[in-house]
Scaffold this active site. Structure first.
Site, PDB file in Angstrom:
ATOM      1  CB  SER A  95      50.173  14.678  18.171  1.00 53.90           C
ATOM      2  OG  SER A  95      50.282  14.522  19.563  1.00 53.90           O
TER       3      SER A  95
ATOM      4  CG  ASP B 118      35.214  21.490  19.112  1.00 57.15           C
ATOM      5  OD1 ASP B 118      34.921  21.244  17.925  1.00 57.15           O
ATOM      6  OD2 ASP B 118      35.458  20.596  19.946  1.00 57.15           O
TER       7      ASP B 118
ATOM      8  CE  LYS C 127      50.832   9.957  19.007  1.00 59.30           C
ATOM      9  NZ  LYS C 127      50.244  10.484  20.261  1.00 59.30           N
TER      10      LYS C 127
END
Length: 437
Positions: A299, A310, A324
């Site tokens: 999460s 990224d 998740k």
């Protein structure tokens, strides 16, 4: 941090004996005009009537309806749930970082059992030896298969000081394992930090709570002060971190980057599309960064790892994360009840969905311990009798003795934790490369 298009989203933490939530809100869903499936409603009414007439014992209408609601929600996905007043109060307590229980994050497995996402640091479950991936089959003598998350949580809860026995199936073990765990008040320390080597700081985030973002900035400042003003590298340890407050994960990323998208969400509700962007400050001062993750990182942890990856802000190391990537919203039904409903998916800045995929590390390092060999030493020119003295040879001998003493006092965590050892080694390499440039 700048929030776009979604002023109503407010984050709430993720643990009722550890059931994870991404985002929670008190917003009411907008009314949508739909046609009721008349035949299905008629069938439901018939089943309700048959139960009331033929079941072996009398059952209150309210109990039947609540059971139907629970089943309807739990059938959607492992994270949607029906919240009684007690459940909602437990959720609010966990936001404050203190609650009763065992200290494990759990989810419903596709086989119908309860799976451990991660034990929380320094809790009864952690000290007992529970591990990420353990499949709970029995709680005391009660089979878990077919239970809802709420049922399992209620069985594991209890008065502090009382014991509960969990029977688990663990990959690689031929026989079930039993853990007798004493319940306690769980006080989660979100962040721990220390200098792990000269110039290399270590920050461990065990769970994302309301203050985690601020505490993370303070931890970096403390490490810099301890290292006389600067850091050569930072290890951010998110292993076995089950998640928590989404806003806290956004704040942590915001402390590491100075611009760009951090995470965004997409869903069917008009207000479920949100974007979180970084502000121009960079409290990390661009320090070389390694983020450690594993199968227990879920999460909010995956939001941090995905954003760092990224933006190429640091190196992600370890093993694939839990996966998740959904957002849960608290939707009140009345003054006493609510539902926790999956309303959106979240995506990394480059548009990657984490759901059921997880974050793949840049460098895969499996857990293990470092074994140091004490073989016969190599001989050098300096060991030969009558050799020509080298320049500064005496000084070199003193430096070698100091290095030997330093090695003998090496951090035990680096010896016992191969993933951490590799993270520190990589940061040392970055330091050498930067110095050569």
């Amino acid at each position: 941090m700048k929030l776009i298009r979604s002023p109503w989203l407010s984050a709430i933490t993720a643990l009722v004996v550890g059931v994870s939530i991404g985002i929670a809100s008190s917003v009411h869903a907008e009314r949508v005009e739909t046609r009721l499936p008349v035949d299905d409603v008629r069938m439901f009414s018939q089943v309700l009537e048959r139960i009331k007439q033929a079941y072996v014992e009398d059952v209150e209408d309210s109990e039947l309806i609540e059971n139907a609601i629970e089943g309807m929600l739990s059938g959607l996905d492992p994270h949607s749930d029906y919240l009684t007043p007690e459940d909602f109060e437990d959720l609010r307590e966990s936001t404050r970082g203190e609650f009763g229980g065992l200290g494990i994050e759990i989810s419903l497995d596709e086989t119908g059992f309860v799976r451990v996402v991660a034990p929380i640091d320094d809790t009864p479950a952690y000290r007992a030896g529970m591990q990420s991936g353990d499949l709970i089959t029995l709680i005391d003598d009660t089979p878990v298969k077919g239970m809802t998350i709420s049922d399992a949580v209620n069985l594991m809860r209890g008065r502090p000081g009382t014991d509960v026995t969990l029977t688990v199936a663990r990959e690689g073990e031929n026989q079930p394992l039993e853990f007798e765990i004493t319940r306690d008040i769980i006080q989660v320390t979100s962040i721990r930090n220390r200098m792990i080597e000269p110039g290399v700081g270590y920050v461990r985030i065990s769970q994302f709570q309301e203050r985690t973002g601020r505490d993370f900035v303070e931890a970096m400042e403390s490490l810099r002060d301890e290292n006389e003003g600067a850091l050569d590298g930072l290890v951010l340890d998110l292993r076995n971190n089950p998640g928590g407050v989404l806003q806290a994960s956004v704040d942590v990323v915001d402390a590491l980057i100075s611009q760009g998208l951090i995470v965004y969400t997409e869903g069917r509700l008009p207000n479920s599309a949100s974007e979180f962007e970084a502000n121009s400050d960079d409290p990390s001062d661009g320090v070389n960064l390694v983020v450690l993750i594993n199968g227990g990182s879920a999460s909010a942890s995956e939001i941090v790892a995905g954003a760092v990856q990224d933006h190429r802000r640091g190196v992600i190391m370890g093993t694939r994360s839990f996966g998740k990537g959904s957002v849960q919203t608290i939707l009140p039904l009345n003054d006493n009840h609510a539902i926790k409903l999956t309303t959106a998916r979240y995506f990394t800045p480059n548009g990657r969905s984490i759901q059921a995929q997880g974050i793949e590390p840049d460098i895969i390092v499996n857990p293990g311990k470092l074994t140091q060999e004490n073989g016969n030493p190599y001989y050098s020119e300096a060991n030969l009798a009558g050799h020509l003295l080298g320049e500064n040879e005496e000084a070199g001998e003193e430096e070698a003795e100091e290095a030997t003493e330093a090695d003998s006092g090496a951090d035990n965590d680096l010896i016992n934790d191969y993933q951490l050892y590799q993270a520190v080694t990589l940061l040392k390499g970055m330091r050498v490369l930067n110095a050569s440039r």
